[in-house]
Motif scaffolding. Structure first.
Motif, mmCIF file in Angstrom:
data_model
loop_
_atom_site.group_PDB
_atom_site.id
_atom_site.type_symbol
_atom_site.label_atom_id
_atom_site.label_comp_id
_atom_site.label_asym_id
_atom_site.label_seq_id
_atom_site.Cartn_x
_atom_site.Cartn_y
_atom_site.Cartn_z
ATOM 1 N N GLY B 112 0.733 -1.170 -0.064
ATOM 2 C CA GLY B 112 -0.154 0.030 0.142
ATOM 3 C C GLY B 112 0.617 1.185 0.065
ATOM 4 O O GLY B 112 0.590 2.259 0.495
ATOM 5 N N TYR B 113 2.159 1.234 -0.492
ATOM 6 C CA TYR B 113 2.564 2.294 -0.844
ATOM 7 C C TYR B 113 1.741 3.638 -1.395
ATOM 8 O O TYR B 113 1.216 3.382 -2.269
ATOM 9 N N ASP B 114 2.044 4.720 -0.933
ATOM 10 C CA ASP B 114 1.414 5.957 -1.036
ATOM 11 C C ASP B 114 2.043 6.507 -2.601
ATOM 12 O O ASP B 114 1.280 7.006 -3.482
ATOM 13 N N ALA B 115 3.334 6.537 -2.420
ATOM 14 C CA ALA B 115 4.144 7.324 -3.441
ATOM 15 C C ALA B 115 5.640 6.841 -3.536
ATOM 16 O O ALA B 115 5.994 6.392 -2.303
ATOM 17 N N ALA B 116 6.363 7.023 -4.580
ATOM 18 C CA ALA B 116 7.883 6.754 -4.338
ATOM 19 C C ALA B 116 8.586 7.717 -5.400
ATOM 20 O O ALA B 116 7.861 8.227 -6.288
ATOM 21 N N THR B 117 9.514 8.082 -5.344
ATOM 22 C CA THR B 117 10.639 8.591 -6.148
ATOM 23 C C THR B 117 11.389 7.847 -6.815
ATOM 24 O O THR B 117 11.611 6.716 -6.350
ATOM 25 N N MET B 118 12.083 8.494 -7.852
ATOM 26 C CA MET B 118 12.979 7.527 -8.797
ATOM 27 C C MET B 118 14.625 7.761 -8.041
ATOM 28 O O MET B 118 14.771 8.743 -7.918
ATOM 29 N N GLY B 119 15.219 6.444 -8.069
ATOM 30 C CA GLY B 119 16.675 6.606 -7.803
ATOM 31 C C GLY B 119 17.602 6.391 -9.110
ATOM 32 O O GLY B 119 16.906 5.973 -9.950
ATOM 33 N N ASN B 120 18.705 6.616 -8.871
ATOM 34 C CA ASN B 120 19.953 6.397 -10.083
ATOM 35 C C ASN B 120 19.675 4.925 -10.546
ATOM 36 O O ASN B 120 19.512 4.700 -11.819
ATOM 37 N N HIS B 121 19.389 3.871 -9.544
ATOM 38 C CA HIS B 121 19.435 2.778 -10.040
ATOM 39 C C HIS B 121 18.081 2.234 -10.839
ATOM 40 O O HIS B 121 18.021 1.047 -11.254
ATOM 41 N N ASP B 122 17.100 3.053 -10.517
ATOM 42 C CA ASP B 122 15.784 2.579 -11.021
ATOM 43 C C ASP B 122 16.063 2.931 -12.632
ATOM 44 O O ASP B 122 15.209 2.605 -13.225
ATOM 45 N N PHE B 123 17.153 3.644 -13.078
ATOM 46 C CA PHE B 123 17.364 3.639 -14.505
ATOM 47 C C PHE B 123 18.299 2.371 -14.968
ATOM 48 O O PHE B 123 18.515 2.411 -16.100
ATOM 49 N N ASP B 124 18.707 1.538 -14.190
ATOM 50 C CA ASP B 124 19.552 0.571 -14.566
ATOM 51 C C ASP B 124 18.993 -0.486 -15.676
ATOM 52 O O ASP B 124 19.949 -1.210 -16.467
ATOM 53 N N ALA B 125 17.747 -0.668 -15.867
ATOM 54 C CA ALA B 125 17.092 -1.283 -17.085
ATOM 55 C C ALA B 125 16.705 -0.138 -18.088
ATOM 56 O O ALA B 125 15.867 -0.628 -18.985
ATOM 57 N N GLY B 126 17.398 1.154 -17.873
ATOM 58 C CA GLY B 126 16.866 1.791 -18.903
ATOM 59 C C GLY B 126 15.595 2.649 -18.550
ATOM 60 O O GLY B 126 14.939 2.160 -17.721
ATOM 61 N N VAL B 127 15.180 3.629 -19.076
ATOM 62 C CA VAL B 127 13.885 4.447 -18.836
ATOM 63 C C VAL B 127 12.842 3.531 -19.302
ATOM 64 O O VAL B 127 11.881 3.296 -18.672
ATOM 65 N N GLU B 128 12.996 2.610 -20.287
ATOM 66 C CA GLU B 128 12.037 1.787 -20.820
ATOM 67 C C GLU B 128 11.918 0.897 -19.854
ATOM 68 O O GLU B 128 10.632 0.496 -19.687
ATOM 69 N N GLY B 129 13.021 0.190 -19.300
ATOM 70 C CA GLY B 129 12.937 -0.958 -18.302
ATOM 71 C C GLY B 129 12.005 -0.545 -17.033
ATOM 72 O O GLY B 129 11.163 -1.312 -16.581
ATOM 73 N N PHE B 130 12.070 0.743 -16.734
ATOM 74 C CA PHE B 130 11.521 1.203 -15.532
ATOM 75 C C PHE B 130 9.798 1.332 -15.961
ATOM 76 O O PHE B 130 8.974 1.124 -15.135
ATOM 77 N N ALA B 131 9.761 1.846 -17.246
ATOM 78 C CA ALA B 131 8.260 2.236 -17.617
ATOM 79 C C ALA B 131 7.617 0.944 -17.716
ATOM 80 O O ALA B 131 6.244 0.952 -17.373
ATOM 81 N N LYS B 132 8.174 0.041 -18.089
ATOM 82 C CA LYS B 132 7.740 -1.162 -18.291
ATOM 83 C C LYS B 132 7.169 -2.019 -17.176
ATOM 84 O O LYS B 132 6.111 -2.537 -17.193
ATOM 85 N N GLN B 133 7.720 -1.523 -15.876
ATOM 86 C CA GLN B 133 7.143 -2.237 -14.919
ATOM 87 C C GLN B 133 6.159 -1.425 -14.280
ATOM 88 O O GLN B 133 5.568 -1.833 -13.006
ATOM 89 N N LEU B 134 5.851 -0.200 -14.475
ATOM 90 C CA LEU B 134 4.660 0.693 -13.908
ATOM 91 C C LEU B 134 3.517 0.057 -13.955
ATOM 92 O O LEU B 134 2.549 0.676 -13.211
ATOM 93 N N VAL B 135 3.224 -0.812 -14.854
ATOM 94 C CA VAL B 135 1.971 -1.815 -15.044
ATOM 95 C C VAL B 135 1.633 -2.161 -13.700
ATOM 96 O O VAL B 135 0.762 -2.765 -13.119
ATOM 97 N N HIS B 136 2.697 -2.834 -12.863
ATOM 98 C CA HIS B 136 2.577 -3.282 -11.762
ATOM 99 C C HIS B 136 2.786 -2.650 -10.417
ATOM 100 O O HIS B 136 2.588 -3.081 -9.287
ATOM 101 N N ALA B 137 2.620 -1.051 -10.573
ATOM 102 C CA ALA B 137 2.739 -0.409 -9.549
ATOM 103 C C ALA B 137 1.280 0.374 -9.522
ATOM 104 O O ALA B 137 0.773 1.001 -10.495
#
Lengths: 238, 310
Positions: B112-137
């Motif tokens: 039940g997280y209300d919000a998060a921000t991005m860290g540098n390692h959240d770019f480790d799979a590229g901007v695309e890699g992070f974007a792809k996982q947002l469907v699970h958030a």
């Protein structure tokens, strides 16, 4: 004006009157939540299964020992090879002895999980620009500690100091700057290697563990087994 | 002597009772106390399971299933909770190597997280890699100083979000670290990094004046201390104008006590960070009332009670 009044009426401003703070250390003192465990199960099975994947083989037992060992030579060689693929001017590699986390790996199949056990820390491969005089100090430092895994460098331990230091087969020159591969832990002064901290370095972003996995996989792709030998990279003076 | 001691004891208890009894009267007078609990993590780095029992420093600590139980029990005790993360959700265990962040996002959604921000390692799979996982958030990614125009994250993050927690209106926004030199160029691609202090003050002012927030939280992945960089949470706090709380990350700093600083207007700002790997869950409990004078109290002497190890 009417609008502002309306907004204020809508939300009556509140002000902080006090606050307190604390933190919890998460551990099994809190029961594992069953719905979370259930969500994670397929991923955990995946991770556990992947960790059992055989990535290559070793013909010989990999043993951790000083001043030189088969396990240490494998790790130092893997580190050097990866560093040289990033910067071909890298001439040497050093592994901190304490960072080798298994005393022994049996000959035969090597799993990915075994590499994680050997190097559980996310230490990052770092290329340090080390003046010859500092490299000499580093070798003395290792000699006092009875020898750490190295590659591309050889020396003799004599009265707790490093003698006959050779880098890439040539005598150490105090006036040359050598590029040496090591973990960020030691590059940042870990194990009291404070003298390394101020030196110029490149953080490769590659985990040392991944360099080891890649090394074994690349050998396996050519159907070659790991076969590190004791080569007298480090020995005691006779 | 004996009886005197008993009397003193009784007196103390009586005092506490009187104090406790004062609240309902205040409520009737229209100065009710409103409570808000902030729970937070940072730099969890794909640490879904506790550290293995291998004799290492944090063995047995962390674990999302254990954290879930704790959060659930806190939610049972207190009504208004905000659960926040300051970035570096990704990278650090084989879970990330194999599943690219999917179980991390699902776990945070389940908690039940209300919000998060991005860290540098959240770019480790590229901007695309992070974007792809947002469907699970099922929670928003807040960042006020990355411009993702013409990247896979365009329109998928937001600078801030406001939350109504009972009578309290809370504004939360995110700040990310400079990516050049820290993250490989092709991982962040066309992402544009904007100067964080300017963006922070602009966003916080909007939250204060237009959104009428009572309380403003910055989720920052700038790092606690200098770390060789121009900006960090300590500098941000001093240069800020409307931020009440900075929940930080990046430097994996274990703060046993939050750091209390004065902002540009000499008002209090609190900076906190809870290490990494989900070893700790941070908690801040705030009380609010509608008394104007409490604003002064806030500026002069916020009561920071000694934290208790949990």
């Amino acid at each position: 004006m009417a609008m502002a009044t309306f907004l204020n009426a809508c939300h009556k401003p509140l002000f902080i009157s006090s606050h307190t703070n604390q933190f919890y250390t998460i551990s099994n003192r809190y029961a594992a939540d069953s719905s979370m465990v259930q969500m994670l199960r397929p991923y955990k099975i995946g991770v556990d299964t992947q960790m059992q994947v055989v990535i290559g083989y070793s013909d010989v037992p990999l043993t951790k020992a000083q001043p030189e060992s088969t396990l240490g030579n494998f790790m130092a060689d893997a580190q050097l090879k990866k560093a040289q693929s990033i910067d071909k001017k890298v001439v040497g590699s050093v592994v901190n002895y304490g960072g080798v986390r298994l005393p022994y790996v049996a000959p035969g199949a090597l799993t990915r999980g075994k590499m994680y056990e050997l190097m559980p820390f996310d230490n990052v491969l770092t290329i340090v620009e080390m003046p010859g005089s500092d490299l000499r100090q580093f070798c003395d430092f290792m000699a006092v500690r009875k020898g750490w895994p190295i590659s591309g460098i050889t020396y003799v331990i004599k009265d707790k100091t490093a003698a006959n230091i050779l880098v890439d087969g040539l005598p150490l020159n105090d006036n040359i700057v050598y590029k040496i591969a090591m973990g960020d832990y030691i590059a940042n002064g870990g194990d009291n290697a404070d003298f390394i901290r101020p030196l110029k370095r490149k953080n490769t972003g590659v985990f040392i563990r991944d360099a080891m996995i890649e090394y074994v996989e690349q050998l396996q792709a050519k159907n070659i087994h790991l076969h590190p030998n004791i080569e007298k990279r480090v020995k005691y003076a006779e | 002597m004996q009886s005197r001691r008993s009397f003193l004891k009784l007196g103390a208890t009586g005092g506490a009772l009187l104090l406790g009894g004062a609240f309902p009267f205040e409520s009737l007078a229209g100065s009710a106390i409103h409570k808000l609990t902030i729970l937070h993590t940072n730099d969890v780095h794909s640490r879904l399971e506790p550290f293995p029992l291998d004799g290492s420093k944090y063995q047995g600590e962390g674990g999302v299933a254990e954290r879930t139980s704790l959060i659930n029990s806190i939610r049972k005790e207190t009504e208004h909770v905000l659960l926040l993360d300051a970035g570096d959700i990704f990278q650090g265990t084989p879970y990330f190597n194999l599943f690219k962040g999917e179980p991390e996002m699902k776990a945070m959604s389940l908690m039940g997280y209300d919000a998060a921000t991005m860290g540098n390692h959240d770019f480790d799979a590229g901007v695309e890699g992070f974007a792809k996982q947002l469907v699970h958030a099922n929670f928003p990614i807040l960042t006020a100083n990355y411009d993702f125009t013409a990247t896979a994250l365009e329109g998928k993050t937001q600078p801030y979000k406001t939350f109504k927690k009972g009578a309290i209106k809370v504004g939360v926004f995110g700040l990310g670290i400079e990516l050049k030199g820290l993250v490989p160029d092709d991982a962040y691609g066309k992402t544009v990094y904007l100067e964080p202090i300017q963006m922070a003050n602009r966003t916080a002012e909007r939250l204060k004046k237009e959104e009428k927030c009572d309380f403003i939280i910055c989720l920052s992945h700038l790092g606690y201390h200098s770390n060789g960089r121009k900006v960090n949470d300590l500098i941000l706090a001093k240069e800020s104008e409307n931020i009440d709380l900075i929940i930080g990350g990046h430097t994996h700093t274990f703060l046993d006590e939050p750091t209390l600083l004065k902002n540009k207007k000499q008002k209090d700002v609190i900076v906190n960070q809870v290490g990494w790997a989900g070893i700790r869950l941070g908690r801040l409990d705030y009380e609010f009332d509608s008394k104007k004078s409490s604003k002064l109290t806030n500026a002069q002497s916020v009561i920071v009670r000694k934290q208790t190890r949990g």
